[in-house]
Design a protein around this motif. Sequence first.
Motif, mmCIF file in Angstrom:
data_model
loop_
_atom_site.group_PDB
_atom_site.id
_atom_site.type_symbol
_atom_site.label_atom_id
_atom_site.label_comp_id
_atom_site.label_asym_id
_atom_site.label_seq_id
_atom_site.Cartn_x
_atom_site.Cartn_y
_atom_site.Cartn_z
ATOM 1 N N VAL A 116 -0.214 -0.368 -14.514
ATOM 2 C CA VAL A 116 -1.482 0.494 -14.138
ATOM 3 C C VAL A 116 -1.103 1.457 -15.113
ATOM 4 O O VAL A 116 -2.112 2.048 -15.926
ATOM 5 C CB VAL A 116 -1.142 1.512 -12.771
ATOM 6 C CG1 VAL A 116 -2.604 2.352 -12.699
ATOM 7 C CG2 VAL A 116 -2.098 0.478 -11.985
ATOM 8 N N THR A 172 -8.536 0.261 -12.006
ATOM 9 C CA THR A 172 -9.114 -0.076 -10.619
ATOM 10 C C THR A 172 -7.567 0.493 -9.727
ATOM 11 O O THR A 172 -6.897 0.139 -9.763
ATOM 12 C CB THR A 172 -10.434 -0.736 -9.907
ATOM 13 O OG1 THR A 172 -9.092 -1.632 -10.127
ATOM 14 C CG2 THR A 172 -11.467 -0.784 -11.066
ATOM 15 N N GLU A 173 -8.272 1.332 -9.023
ATOM 16 C CA GLU A 173 -6.159 1.905 -8.100
ATOM 17 C C GLU A 173 -6.577 0.963 -7.257
ATOM 18 O O GLU A 173 -7.250 -0.069 -7.062
ATOM 19 C CB GLU A 173 -6.595 2.849 -7.176
ATOM 20 C CG GLU A 173 -6.968 4.582 -7.704
ATOM 21 C CD GLU A 173 -5.527 4.835 -9.258
ATOM 22 O OE1 GLU A 173 -4.634 4.371 -8.369
ATOM 23 O OE2 GLU A 173 -6.009 5.293 -9.657
ATOM 24 N N SER A 174 -5.112 0.501 -7.146
ATOM 25 C CA SER A 174 -4.037 -1.168 -5.963
ATOM 26 C C SER A 174 -3.374 -0.579 -5.441
ATOM 27 O O SER A 174 -2.467 0.295 -5.765
ATOM 28 C CB SER A 174 -3.841 -1.687 -6.499
ATOM 29 O OG SER A 174 -3.871 -2.691 -6.384
ATOM 30 N N ASP A 175 -4.115 -1.016 -4.118
ATOM 31 C CA ASP A 175 -2.683 -1.561 -2.902
ATOM 32 C C ASP A 175 -2.425 -2.666 -2.382
ATOM 33 O O ASP A 175 -2.032 -3.284 -1.530
ATOM 34 C CB ASP A 175 -3.446 -0.460 -1.660
ATOM 35 C CG ASP A 175 -3.121 0.976 -1.722
ATOM 36 O OD1 ASP A 175 -2.392 1.373 -2.518
ATOM 37 O OD2 ASP A 175 -4.579 2.004 -1.254
ATOM 38 N N ASP A 204 2.866 -0.379 -10.377
ATOM 39 C CA ASP A 204 2.496 0.732 -11.212
ATOM 40 C C ASP A 204 2.704 1.351 -12.496
ATOM 41 O O ASP A 204 1.808 1.779 -12.830
ATOM 42 C CB ASP A 204 3.386 1.611 -10.062
ATOM 43 C CG ASP A 204 2.467 2.074 -8.503
ATOM 44 O OD1 ASP A 204 1.742 0.870 -8.510
ATOM 45 O OD2 ASP A 204 3.803 2.001 -7.594
ATOM 46 N N LYS A 238 6.022 -3.308 -6.684
ATOM 47 C CA LYS A 238 5.012 -2.149 -6.757
ATOM 48 C C LYS A 238 5.386 -0.987 -7.399
ATOM 49 O O LYS A 238 4.514 -0.962 -8.068
ATOM 50 C CB LYS A 238 5.250 -1.724 -5.222
ATOM 51 C CG LYS A 238 4.844 -2.106 -3.549
ATOM 52 C CD LYS A 238 4.983 -1.567 -2.765
ATOM 53 C CE LYS A 238 4.549 -0.263 -2.677
ATOM 54 N NZ LYS A 238 5.399 1.137 -0.812
ATOM 55 N N ARG A 262 -3.303 1.945 -18.740
ATOM 56 C CA ARG A 262 -4.242 2.766 -19.299
ATOM 57 C C ARG A 262 -3.900 3.494 -20.401
ATOM 58 O O ARG A 262 -5.102 4.685 -21.074
ATOM 59 C CB ARG A 262 -3.884 4.195 -18.054
ATOM 60 C CG ARG A 262 -5.280 3.436 -16.574
ATOM 61 C CD ARG A 262 -4.764 4.612 -16.192
ATOM 62 N NE ARG A 262 -5.863 4.077 -14.405
ATOM 63 C CZ ARG A 262 -5.742 4.545 -13.586
ATOM 64 N NH1 ARG A 262 -4.521 4.971 -12.728
ATOM 65 N NH2 ARG A 262 -6.501 3.739 -12.216
ATOM 66 N N SER A 311 1.278 -0.957 -0.167
ATOM 67 C CA SER A 311 0.064 -0.018 0.607
ATOM 68 C C SER A 311 1.036 1.306 -0.029
ATOM 69 O O SER A 311 2.221 1.354 0.583
ATOM 70 C CB SER A 311 -1.099 0.021 1.206
ATOM 71 O OG SER A 311 -1.377 1.403 1.032
ATOM 72 N N HIS A 312 0.303 2.670 -0.357
ATOM 73 C CA HIS A 312 0.994 3.773 -0.433
ATOM 74 C C HIS A 312 0.850 4.267 0.825
ATOM 75 O O HIS A 312 1.073 5.841 0.479
ATOM 76 C CB HIS A 312 0.714 4.241 -2.071
ATOM 77 C CG HIS A 312 1.189 3.938 -2.756
ATOM 78 N ND1 HIS A 312 1.852 4.351 -3.487
ATOM 79 C CD2 HIS A 312 0.201 3.492 -3.807
ATOM 80 C CE1 HIS A 312 2.667 3.310 -4.602
ATOM 81 N NE2 HIS A 312 1.376 2.746 -5.137
ATOM 82 N N VAL A 347 -3.731 -5.791 -10.520
ATOM 83 C CA VAL A 347 -4.890 -4.769 -10.885
ATOM 84 C C VAL A 347 -5.544 -5.589 -11.620
ATOM 85 O O VAL A 347 -6.040 -6.477 -12.048
ATOM 86 C CB VAL A 347 -3.858 -3.251 -11.346
ATOM 87 C CG1 VAL A 347 -2.806 -2.574 -10.436
ATOM 88 C CG2 VAL A 347 -3.187 -4.319 -12.913
#
Length: 192
Positions: A117, A128-131, A114, A110, A121, A30-31, A135
């Motif tokens: 992601v 969707t945002e991911s922690d 990222d 991580k 896109r 997680s961030h 993803v």
Amino acid sequence: MLALHDAAQDARADTAGALVVVDEAYGEFSHRPSLLPLIEGRPRLVLSRTMSKAFGAAGLRLGYLAADPAVVDAVQLVRLPYHLSAVTQATALAALEHTDTLLGYVEALKAERDRLVGELRTIGCEVTESDANFVQFGRFEDAHAAWQGLLDRGVLVRDNGVPGWLRVTAGTPAENDAFLDAVRELMKETSA
């Protein structure tokens, strides 16, 4: 992860009539900061964690909780007497001896997550945002057909039953490149 870092959320945890259990299984990915510092003075707040994700130890089936000492004592009363084998304990201790190395792998994952992601896109997918270490991406008119199209290109992702969406776990840069190439091909094929 539930974000309890504002006053309203803190008050909700403080006034709950029952235990508030926050699952931080993916906490290392997680961030957001862990809620561990909030436990002190909150007897109903419980955090659960696992070694499955960050330590790559899903087979151990080993986790832990952080809570007020009274909650920990209550859990001790109901746990099974031999719930951890000697092998599980030894493996967990060995993993903990290499925490820095294993958490270094988490940082690499991580970064790859990222990157996935951003690339997805750019390709035209919604993400969707991911922690977590995975993803969710889509929106496909037929997620199962998209899943099959990726599989036909040698890439296995998860069709988790969410209409229009698929899930991919971050891997090595080479694995992620192969996945992204397959998604690009699939998107060109379906838009033609």
